[in-house]
Design an enzyme around this catalytic site. Structure first.
Site, PDB file in Angstrom:
ATOM      1  CG  ASP A  21      20.877 -52.929 -13.961  1.00 27.49           C
ATOM      2  OD1 ASP A  21      20.309 -53.163 -15.050  1.00 27.49           O
ATOM      3  OD2 ASP A  21      21.692 -53.710 -13.419  1.00 27.49           O
ATOM      4  CG  ASN A  23      19.295 -55.799 -17.794  1.00 23.30           C
ATOM      5  OD1 ASN A  23      19.940 -55.006 -17.107  1.00 23.30           O
ATOM      6  ND2 ASN A  23      19.557 -56.020 -19.066  1.00 23.30           N
ATOM      7  CG  ASP A  25      23.205 -54.779 -17.736  1.00 19.38           C
ATOM      8  OD1 ASP A  25      22.764 -53.962 -16.881  1.00 19.38           O
ATOM      9  OD2 ASP A  25      23.177 -54.555 -18.958  1.00 19.38           O
ATOM     10  CG  ASP A  29      18.031 -50.990 -17.819  1.00 21.41           C
ATOM     11  OD1 ASP A  29      16.927 -50.653 -17.353  1.00 21.41           O
ATOM     12  OD2 ASP A  29      18.714 -51.935 -17.346  1.00 21.41           O
ATOM     13  CG  ASP A  98      22.166 -34.594 -24.127  1.00 22.49           C
ATOM     14  OD1 ASP A  98      22.738 -33.748 -24.827  1.00 22.49           O
ATOM     15  OD2 ASP A  98      22.319 -34.688 -22.890  1.00 22.49           O
ATOM     16  CG  ASP A 200      27.008 -32.113 -25.762  1.00 24.03           C
ATOM     17  OD1 ASP A 200      26.967 -32.070 -24.526  1.00 24.03           O
ATOM     18  OD2 ASP A 200      28.026 -32.424 -26.407  1.00 24.03           O
ATOM     19  CD  GLU A 242      27.172 -28.305 -22.314  1.00 31.50           C
ATOM     20  OE1 GLU A 242      27.806 -28.663 -21.313  1.00 31.50           O
ATOM     21  OE2 GLU A 242      27.364 -28.813 -23.433  1.00 31.50           O
ATOM     22  CG  HIS A 316      26.000 -35.024 -17.454  1.00 30.33           C
ATOM     23  ND1 HIS A 316      25.250 -33.924 -17.835  1.00 30.33           N
ATOM     24  CD2 HIS A 316      26.873 -35.247 -18.463  1.00 30.33           C
ATOM     25  CE1 HIS A 316      25.654 -33.520 -19.021  1.00 30.33           C
ATOM     26  NE2 HIS A 316      26.639 -34.298 -19.425  1.00 30.33           N
ATOM     27  CG  ASP A 317      29.307 -32.339 -17.959  1.00 32.21           C
ATOM     28  OD1 ASP A 317      29.518 -33.559 -18.133  1.00 32.21           O
ATOM     29  OD2 ASP A 317      28.900 -31.583 -18.856  1.00 32.21           O
TER      30      ASP A 317
HETATM   31  O1  TEU Z   1      30.081 -30.808 -21.936  1.00 30.60           O
HETATM   32  C1  TEU Z   1      30.776 -29.712 -22.452  1.00 30.60           C
HETATM   33  C2  TEU Z   1      32.036 -29.387 -21.823  1.00 30.60           C
HETATM   34  O2  TEU Z   1      32.629 -28.399 -22.220  1.00 30.60           O
HETATM   35  C3  TEU Z   1      32.603 -30.237 -20.741  1.00 30.60           C
HETATM   36  O3  TEU Z   1      33.804 -30.785 -21.137  1.00 30.60           O
HETATM   37  C4  TEU Z   1      32.779 -29.412 -19.541  1.00 30.60           C
HETATM   38  O4  TEU Z   1      33.697 -28.382 -19.778  1.00 30.60           O
HETATM   39  C5  TEU Z   1      33.295 -30.199 -18.388  1.00 30.60           C
HETATM   40  O5  TEU Z   1      32.617 -31.396 -18.307  1.00 30.60           O
HETATM   41  C6  TEU Z   1      33.105 -29.404 -17.124  1.00 30.60           C
HETATM   42  O6  TEU Z   1      33.279 -30.208 -16.047  1.00 30.60           O
HETATM   43  C7  TEU Z   1      29.260 -31.537 -22.787  1.00 30.60           C
HETATM   44  C8  TEU Z   1      28.642 -32.686 -22.019  1.00 30.60           C
HETATM   45  O7  TEU Z   1      27.780 -32.176 -21.038  1.00 30.60           O
HETATM   46  C9  TEU Z   1      29.726 -33.561 -21.483  1.00 30.60           C
HETATM   47  O8  TEU Z   1      29.240 -34.594 -20.676  1.00 30.60           O
HETATM   48  C10 TEU Z   1      30.478 -34.128 -22.670  1.00 30.60           C
HETATM   49  O9  TEU Z   1      31.592 -34.863 -22.230  1.00 30.60           O
HETATM   50  C11 TEU Z   1      30.945 -33.045 -23.627  1.00 30.60           C
HETATM   51  O10 TEU Z   1      29.956 -32.060 -23.891  1.00 30.60           O
HETATM   52  C12 TEU Z   1      31.284 -33.655 -24.965  1.00 30.60           C
HETATM   53  O11 TEU Z   1      30.131 -34.083 -25.611  1.00 30.60           O
HETATM   54 CA    CA Z   2      20.756 -52.840 -17.270  1.00 29.51          CA
END
Ligand code: TEU
Ligand code: CA
Length: 545
Positions: A21, A23, A25, A29, A98, A200, A242, A316-317
């Site tokens: 971050d 700034n 908040d 960013d 993305d 995605d 993906e 990130h998932d």
């Molecule tokens: O994720 C695809 C997806 O199928 C996810 O719901 C996944 O099954 C789950 O996160 C597993 O832990 C993509 C993106 O990477 C995710 O961040 C998004 O929420 C999702 O698509 C919708 O765009």
């Molecule tokens: Ca920020």
């Protein structure tokens, strides 16, 4: 197979909201990313994959886009984005964006217009159906975040489809106008100088919703081919889909160079190997290690010259791999390095998720309210309804919730881990005084420098990029070992996947004249691989000639 720049590259994924971050908040960013480019250069990565930075109501942290042509104001403006692209370029770092086009946000202009009436010119941009005679949804398809995949809309008395949240209506890919708009948007971004896309849930766009076919629908490859032709096919870029549903056969249909579709895909078989049939990731079974080896071996050997792998443990998932597969009590550093070596010496393009390079771990918030993720809340509601105890649900969230990956990047031992001067949108992992970038940079035996070395080696040794893969010690319940061979060069990669000590005996068929260890996670690694006792999570790679 034609050689490509992205065969040799290492990609670093940034989740902008949690990276840095600038700034105060409390929200990461674009400027914050630009400020850290020198750090990424020091690590040595070639490409940044930026999770979505477009305008968005942020119901799903940017995976719900309301304007593809503008930035989310909390992340900055277009000038910040252009500056990020150009300053990254100055450092020879490419940016891939993305591409979230299975769905938009319900606040996208197209959807707002589509909702107004059945005659709207945008109506067919989405998937509308009438309910049953009793008013029930068109069918029983479920949303990934819980509940029905259909939402009733009062104005026009029809349902629209959403495979994710109801605020993420699915686009109607059967409409050529939709495809055309998406192509134009992609070209607009390519012209801005980006170097590709991470796509995605791209395996959903060929769906036939009435027949309840969602993944790998009949039109999927037609749409991808068309997209390649209309957009990125004219550029020398990296595209990665993906695709949770991919098998090696399916992977070839995407990534065989002759087919002109994508560079590579993310497959998830090594991630879902311990998932439970009923509760998917939330209540996993014990890891079947032999099965994990079989799965990765299959992916390493089946693509041959007809495809290319993307290699990853984290995104990130997913929960943090050092928590999931390593050991964060006594052997955090050793196990993080072992997992890194195991992955980076395989054939394919490695992806590092922010914080992985310093061994960031899962987090354990006692209060549900400290979590932010829409998926976590959907899961919570569903399981309470099914009668699960609060305790059981919280444990599942601690182990597998997506927010494990989304706590702020730990830069230093200062306030909020140096992520923000203000108050962070999600709490920092309390272990930041122990685990942070500043500390890692001062310690030459840190996980950071291990990753740096892995990236350097890849650049120096062609065998890491193109060598053929051969799993050894297949039946070992502890060891994950393999060789990579290219011409006269052979790499021998030996990993103890667990804490127990275990003996490694070099299979007789592997012969060598000279032998040199090139990377290891204990400072006094053995100089000969013929027979050794591997210590907890010990990992060592030899170059045999
Ligand atoms: O994720 C695809 C997806 O199928 C996810 O719901 C996944 O099954 C789950 O996160 C597993 O832990 C993509 C993106 O990477 C995710 O961040 C998004 O929420 C999702 O698509 C919708 O765009
Ligand atoms: Ca920020």
């Amino acid at each position: 197979m034609e050689k490509k720049w992205w065969h040799q590259s290492v990609v670093y994924q940034i989740y902008p909201k949690s990276f840095n971050d600038s700034n105060g908040d409390g929200i990461g960013d674009l400027q914050g990313i630009t400020d850290k480019l020198d750090y990424l250069k020091e690590l040595g990565i070639d490409v940044i994959w930026l999770s979505p930075v477009y305008q968005s109501p942020m119901k799903d942290n940017g995976y719900d886009i309301s304007d593809y042509h503008d930035m989310a104001p909390e992340f900055g403006c277009m000038k910040n984005m252009e500056e990020l692209i150009s300053k990254a370029k100055d450092r020879n770092i490419k940016i891939i964006m993305d591409l979230v086009v299975n769905h938009t946000s319900d606040k996208h202009l197209w959807f707002k217009e589509a909702k107004k009436s059945k005659d709207s010119p945008y109506r067919d941009y989405y998937i509308w159906r009438s309910g049953g005679a009793d008013g029930s949804p068109p069918n029983d398809l479920k949303s990934a975040f819980g509940g029905s995949a259909w939402e009733y809309d009062e104005t026009t008395e029809q349902y629209y489809a959403h495979l994710f949240a109801k605020e993420q209506p699915d686009l109607n890919w059967e409409n050529p106008k939709v495809r055309d708009e998406i192509h134009k948007m992609m070209n607009w971004w390519l012209d801005k100088g980006i170097s590709g896309f991470r796509m995605d849930v791209i395996d959903l766009i060929g769906k036939e919703i009435d027949r309840k076919i969602t993944t790998n629908g009949p039109h999927l490859h037609k749409y991808i081919k068309e997209m390649n032709e209309a957009t990125f096919g004219k550029y020398d870029v990296l595209t990665v889909g993906e695709t949770w549903s991919a098998t090696p056969e399916i992977a070839k249909t995407y990534s065989n160079q002759d087919r002109q579709e994508l560079s590579m895909i993310f497959q998830f078989e090594h991630i879902t190997v311990d998932w439970d049939e009923v509760h998917s990731k939330w209540l996993p079974k014990d890891l079947d290690f032999i099965k994990l080896k079989k799965v990765l071996n299959k992916w390493q050997t089946k693509l041959g010259n007809e495809g290319w792998n993307a290699l990853f443990w984290n995104n990130h998932d997913l929960p943090r791999v050092v928590s999931k597969r390593g050991n964060v009590q006594e052997y955090r550093v050793e196990s993080a390095k072992m997992l890194a070596t195991l992955l980076h010496f395989m054939k394919g393009t490695p992806y590092i998720y922010q914080g992985e390079e310093i061994g960031m771990t899962n987090v354990k918030f006692e209060n549900l309210g400290d979590y932010d993720d829409i998926e976590i809340y959907g899961f919570y509601r569903e399981k309470i309804k099914e009668g699960f105890t609060q305790k059981k649900i919280m444990e599942a969230i601690w182990e597998n919730g997506r927010d494990n990956a989304r706590t702020p990047m730990q830069w230093s031992e200062e306030k909020n881990a140096g992520f923000t001067e203000g108050s962070p949108w999600i709490k920092v992992n309390p272990n930041y005084k122990e685990i942070n970038v500043a500390k890692a940079l001062q310690d030459e035996s840190s996980i950071f420098y291990h990753y740096q070395k892995l990236i350097k080696l890849r650049r120096q040794m062609e065998v890491i990029v193109y060598g053929s893969f051969n799993l050894i010690c297949e039946e070992s319940p502890n060891i994950f070992a393999y060789t990579r061979t290219l011409g006269k060069d052979r790499l021998l990669v030996i990993n103890n996947f667990f804490e127990q000590r275990v003996n490694f005996i070099l299979p007789k068929e592997i012969k060598y004249d000279t032998c040199k260890p090139i990377i290891s996670n204990y400072s006094d690694a053995s100089y000969l691989p013929d027979y050794m006792t591997l210590r907890p999570y010990e990992s060592v790679v030899y170059l045999l000639t």
